[in-house]
Design a protein around this motif. Structure first.
Motif, PDB file in Angstrom:
ATOM      1  N   LEU A   1      -3.401  22.163 -33.646  1.00  0.00           N
ATOM      2  CA  LEU A   1      -3.709  22.541 -32.272  1.00  0.00           C
ATOM      3  C   LEU A   1      -2.431  22.900 -31.516  1.00  0.00           C
ATOM      4  CD1 LEU A   1      -6.411  19.882 -31.322  1.00  0.00           C
ATOM      5  CD2 LEU A   1      -6.759  22.355 -31.571  1.00  0.00           C
ATOM      6  N   ASN A   2      -2.492  23.956 -30.740  1.00  0.00           N
ATOM      7  CA  ASN A   2      -1.372  24.400 -29.911  1.00  0.00           C
ATOM      8  C   ASN A   2      -1.500  23.708 -28.555  1.00  0.00           C
ATOM      9  OD1 ASN A   2       0.538  25.661 -28.351  1.00  0.00           O
ATOM     10  ND2 ASN A   2      -0.391  27.692 -28.490  1.00  0.00           N
ATOM     11  N   THR A   3      -0.781  22.627 -28.354  1.00  0.00           N
ATOM     12  CA  THR A   3      -0.928  21.857 -27.124  1.00  0.00           C
ATOM     13  C   THR A   3      -0.256  22.527 -25.927  1.00  0.00           C
ATOM     14  OG1 THR A   3       0.946  20.459 -27.750  1.00  0.00           O
ATOM     15  CG2 THR A   3      -1.270  19.655 -28.290  1.00  0.00           C
ATOM     16  N   ASP A   4       0.379  23.683 -26.120  1.00  0.00           N
ATOM     17  CA  ASP A   4       0.863  24.471 -24.991  1.00  0.00           C
ATOM     18  C   ASP A   4      -0.278  25.249 -24.347  1.00  0.00           C
ATOM     19  OD1 ASP A   4       3.480  23.608 -25.307  1.00  0.00           O
ATOM     20  OD2 ASP A   4       3.986  25.245 -26.674  1.00  0.00           O
ATOM     21  N   ASP A   5      -1.371  25.402 -25.074  1.00  0.00           N
ATOM     22  CA  ASP A   5      -2.574  26.049 -24.567  1.00  0.00           C
ATOM     23  C   ASP A   5      -3.476  24.958 -23.984  1.00  0.00           C
ATOM     24  OD1 ASP A   5      -5.619  26.683 -25.418  1.00  0.00           O
ATOM     25  OD2 ASP A   5      -4.596  28.537 -24.830  1.00  0.00           O
ATOM     26  N   ALA A   6      -3.896  25.106 -22.728  1.00  0.00           N
ATOM     27  CA  ALA A   6      -4.670  24.055 -22.046  1.00  0.00           C
ATOM     28  C   ALA A   6      -5.961  23.710 -22.782  1.00  0.00           C
ATOM     29  CB  ALA A   6      -4.973  24.465 -20.610  1.00  0.00           C
ATOM     30  N   ASN A   7      -6.667  24.702 -23.305  1.00  0.00           N
ATOM     31  CA  ASN A   7      -7.925  24.431 -24.010  1.00  0.00           C
ATOM     32  C   ASN A   7      -7.695  23.615 -25.272  1.00  0.00           C
ATOM     33  OD1 ASN A   7      -9.618  25.774 -22.168  1.00  0.00           O
ATOM     34  ND2 ASN A   7      -9.152  27.740 -23.122  1.00  0.00           N
ATOM     35  N   GLU A   8      -6.681  23.997 -26.027  1.00  0.00           N
ATOM     36  CA  GLU A   8      -6.390  23.264 -27.263  1.00  0.00           C
ATOM     37  C   GLU A   8      -5.810  21.892 -26.944  1.00  0.00           C
ATOM     38  OE1 GLU A   8      -4.609  25.384 -30.551  1.00  0.00           O
ATOM     39  OE2 GLU A   8      -5.620  27.246 -29.954  1.00  0.00           O
ATOM     40  N   ALA A   9      -5.066  21.784 -25.855  1.00  0.00           N
ATOM     41  CA  ALA A   9      -4.545  20.478 -25.439  1.00  0.00           C
ATOM     42  C   ALA A   9      -5.697  19.545 -25.071  1.00  0.00           C
ATOM     43  CB  ALA A   9      -3.582  20.641 -24.269  1.00  0.00           C
ATOM     44  N   LEU A  10      -6.722  20.067 -24.406  1.00  0.00           N
ATOM     45  CA  LEU A  10      -7.894  19.240 -24.082  1.00  0.00           C
ATOM     46  C   LEU A  10      -8.617  18.794 -25.349  1.00  0.00           C
ATOM     47  CD1 LEU A  10      -9.354  21.021 -20.941  1.00  0.00           C
ATOM     48  CD2 LEU A  10      -8.496  18.670 -21.077  1.00  0.00           C
ATOM     49  N   LEU A  11      -8.684  19.674 -26.337  1.00  0.00           N
ATOM     50  CA  LEU A  11      -9.266  19.276 -27.618  1.00  0.00           C
ATOM     51  C   LEU A  11      -8.459  18.142 -28.238  1.00  0.00           C
ATOM     52  CD1 LEU A  11     -10.177  22.692 -29.290  1.00  0.00           C
ATOM     53  CD2 LEU A  11     -11.743  21.011 -28.322  1.00  0.00           C
ATOM     54  N   ALA A  12      -7.140  18.254 -28.175  1.00  0.00           N
ATOM     55  CA  ALA A  12      -6.279  17.206 -28.724  1.00  0.00           C
ATOM     56  C   ALA A  12      -6.462  15.892 -27.987  1.00  0.00           C
ATOM     57  CB  ALA A  12      -4.812  17.648 -28.683  1.00  0.00           C
ATOM     58  N   VAL A  13      -6.645  15.959 -26.671  1.00  0.00           N
ATOM     59  CA  VAL A  13      -6.919  14.746 -25.889  1.00  0.00           C
ATOM     60  C   VAL A  13      -8.188  14.076 -26.422  1.00  0.00           C
ATOM     61  CG1 VAL A  13      -7.640  13.889 -23.615  1.00  0.00           C
ATOM     62  CG2 VAL A  13      -5.727  15.491 -23.791  1.00  0.00           C
ATOM     63  N   GLU A  14      -9.227  14.864 -26.602  1.00  0.00           N
ATOM     64  CA  GLU A  14     -10.500  14.314 -27.076  1.00  0.00           C
ATOM     65  C   GLU A  14     -10.404  13.783 -28.507  1.00  0.00           C
ATOM     66  OE1 GLU A  14     -13.929  13.574 -25.913  1.00  0.00           O
ATOM     67  OE2 GLU A  14     -12.310  13.281 -24.502  1.00  0.00           O
ATOM     68  N   VAL A  15      -9.719  14.491 -29.370  1.00  0.00           N
ATOM     69  CA  VAL A  15      -9.554  14.006 -30.747  1.00  0.00           C
ATOM     70  C   VAL A  15      -8.816  12.668 -30.727  1.00  0.00           C
ATOM     71  CG1 VAL A  15      -8.425  14.428 -32.970  1.00  0.00           C
ATOM     72  CG2 VAL A  15      -9.682  16.273 -31.842  1.00  0.00           C
ATOM     73  N   ASN A  16      -7.728  12.599 -29.982  1.00  0.00           N
ATOM     74  CA  ASN A  16      -6.975  11.343 -29.905  1.00  0.00           C
ATOM     75  C   ASN A  16      -7.826  10.221 -29.319  1.00  0.00           C
ATOM     76  OD1 ASN A  16      -4.127  11.481 -30.876  1.00  0.00           O
ATOM     77  ND2 ASN A  16      -4.165  13.310 -29.606  1.00  0.00           N
ATOM     78  N   ARG A  17      -8.602  10.523 -28.287  1.00  0.00           N
ATOM     79  CA  ARG A  17      -9.475   9.502 -27.694  1.00  0.00           C
ATOM     80  C   ARG A  17     -10.491   9.012 -28.721  1.00  0.00           C
ATOM     81  NH1 ARG A  17     -14.344   8.851 -25.720  1.00  0.00           N
ATOM     82  NH2 ARG A  17     -14.926  11.025 -26.052  1.00  0.00           N
ATOM     83  N   GLN A  18     -11.106   9.937 -29.435  1.00  0.00           N
ATOM     84  CA  GLN A  18     -12.114   9.547 -30.416  1.00  0.00           C
ATOM     85  C   GLN A  18     -11.499   8.802 -31.605  1.00  0.00           C
ATOM     86  OE1 GLN A  18     -14.644  12.844 -31.495  1.00  0.00           O
ATOM     87  NE2 GLN A  18     -15.882  12.559 -29.655  1.00  0.00           N
ATOM     88  N   LEU A  19     -10.228   9.050 -31.882  1.00  0.00           N
ATOM     89  CA  LEU A  19      -9.555   8.310 -32.949  1.00  0.00           C
ATOM     90  C   LEU A  19      -9.035   6.954 -32.468  1.00  0.00           C
ATOM     91  CD1 LEU A  19      -7.562  11.165 -34.724  1.00  0.00           C
ATOM     92  CD2 LEU A  19      -9.505   9.873 -35.643  1.00  0.00           C
TER      93      LEU A  19
END
Length: 124
Positions: free
Chosen positions: A55-73
């Motif tokens: 995921l490219n966390t410089d992109d807001a959409n992909e950063a939000l995905l990373a937030v959710e993945v980390n939360r779910q993990l």
């Protein structure tokens, strides 16, 4: 999909990103309408870890995905730091709901209810 990812999984690509997201969404279906805690299978956990790496966390959409993945993990501190680092305006309801779940250490799948205005993630 898993066979393709096993064969091509070492080379990040848009196709791989798409497949990993779809596998995550498919895995979420088991928990979407459940109060049960998430218990990832080994292959699902590995997929999420691999998804985080591409995921490219410089992109807001992909950063939000990373937030959710980390939360779910269960990586709540990482998820909160990532959410705070997003520097584009986000819907206040989204930020509030995600922060509430992070603070409650809630890994469950949830539906975001967007009904209010825009807020900056760093204002939380």
């Amino acid at each position: 999909m898993l066979d393709w990812l096993e064969y091509h999984g070492t080379t990040p690509s848009e196709h791989q990103l798409h497949l990993r997201q779809k596998l995550w969404q498919h895995a979420n279906q088991r928990y979407r309408h459940s109060e049960l805690p998430i218990e990832w299978r080994a292959s699902e956990h590995a997929n999420l870890e691999a998804l985080l790496k591409i995921l490219n966390t410089d992109d807001a959409n992909e950063a939000l995905l990373a937030v959710e993945v980390n939360r779910q993990l269960g990586a709540f501190d990482v998820a909160l730091r990532m959410l705070d680092s997003i520097n584009v305006p986000l819907p206040l309801d989204l930020v509030t709901q995600v922060v509430d779940r992070i603070e409650a250490e809630d890994r469950r799948v949830f539906r975001v209810d967007l009904s209010t205005g825009i807020a900056h993630a760093n204002s939380q």
